[in-house]
Write a protein that holds these residues in place. Structure first.
Motif, mmCIF file in Angstrom:
data_model
loop_
_atom_site.group_PDB
_atom_site.id
_atom_site.type_symbol
_atom_site.label_atom_id
_atom_site.label_comp_id
_atom_site.label_asym_id
_atom_site.label_seq_id
_atom_site.Cartn_x
_atom_site.Cartn_y
_atom_site.Cartn_z
ATOM 1 N N UNK A 163 8.144 43.611 29.183
ATOM 2 C CA UNK A 163 8.941 44.454 29.550
ATOM 3 C C UNK A 163 10.380 44.003 29.547
ATOM 4 N N UNK A 164 10.649 43.220 28.712
ATOM 5 C CA UNK A 164 11.844 42.561 28.190
ATOM 6 C C UNK A 164 12.031 42.405 26.820
ATOM 7 N N UNK A 165 11.402 43.223 25.912
ATOM 8 C CA UNK A 165 11.657 43.033 24.580
ATOM 9 C C UNK A 165 12.822 43.578 23.896
ATOM 10 N N UNK A 166 13.734 44.234 24.445
ATOM 11 C CA UNK A 166 14.969 44.829 24.143
ATOM 12 C C UNK A 166 15.849 43.481 24.458
ATOM 13 N N UNK A 167 15.703 42.898 25.472
ATOM 14 C CA UNK A 167 16.526 41.791 26.003
ATOM 15 C C UNK A 167 16.361 40.435 25.145
ATOM 16 N N UNK A 168 15.062 40.247 24.695
ATOM 17 C CA UNK A 168 14.775 39.141 23.872
ATOM 18 C C UNK A 168 15.423 39.126 22.418
ATOM 19 N N UNK A 169 14.955 40.398 21.822
ATOM 20 C CA UNK A 169 15.532 40.798 20.571
ATOM 21 C C UNK A 169 16.980 40.717 20.542
#
Length: 203
Positions: free
Chosen positions: A68-74
């Motif tokens: 649910x936080x792929x964008x933040x991790x990227x």
């Protein structure tokens, strides 16, 4: 003691109670597990179960947070998590974002299932015979939910051998404990190896 002193004493006691979480945690623990300590075998069974429960729950929560936080991790780590998940989904026969969406659905289901497992473990500690139904039903929801949503291949290839052994150990050992507890509640003297006939031997 005057009314003013009583109010002051109550206020001081209440403020002290709020300053420390220990009384609240103690009451919560008593509410969940009761006041009476079980026998040694039940304690050992519970400790094994709660250790496995903790491991699974931590991994489920971590997995859910990543998904649910792929964008933040990227953005923060420069790691294209979304593409990695998509590639793995393609290898398993999924298209587009279907794999990631089903993973998120599965993790939501898994959190509910392992909440049910915790209820079962708490009832096991309190030696309520119906604890096993929470264990069996929650385990079935978790396992069959994974197979239905993600496929048997995901379970076989993407879960570790430790996960498989720990899961079935929890189910199997809980079932064994249910067997002994049922005999105990029926009035039969039991030990870890089954019926204890030591009293008959002494006669």
């Amino acid at each position: 003691m005057t009314d003013s002193n009583k109010k002051q004493s109550f206020r001081e006691g209440f403020e002290a109670h709020l300053e420390s979480p220990i009384p609240i945690l103690t009451r919560l623990g008593t509410f969940i597990f009761g006041k009476k300590l079980p026998d040694t075998y039940t304690k050992i069974s519970f400790y094994f179960g709660i250790a496995i429960w903790t491991i699974f729950l931590v991994w489920i929560i971590l997995g859910y947070m990543v998904l649910t936080n792929t964008s933040w991790i990227e953005a923060e780590k420069g790691l294209d998590v979304h593409q990695l998940i998509s590639d793995r989904g393609t290898a398993l026969g999924f298209t587009g974002d279907a794999f990631q969406n089903k993973l998120i659905t599965f993790y939501n289901l898994a959190i509910v299932a392992w909440a049910g497992m915790f209820i079962g473990l708490a009832l096991q500690w309190r030696k309520h015979l119906y604890f096993i139904y929470f264990i069996w039903i929650s385990g079935a929801v978790y396992l069959f939910g994974m197979w239905i949503l993600l496929g048997f291949s995901y379970w076989y290839n993407d879960t570790t051998l430790f996960d498989k052994i720990a899961f079935f150990f929890l189910i199997g050992h809980s079932s064994l404990h249910y067997y002994f507890l049922r005999k105990e509640l029926l009035g039969e003297k039991v030990n870890f190896f089954g019926i204890d006939d030591s009293d008959e031997d002494e006669e």
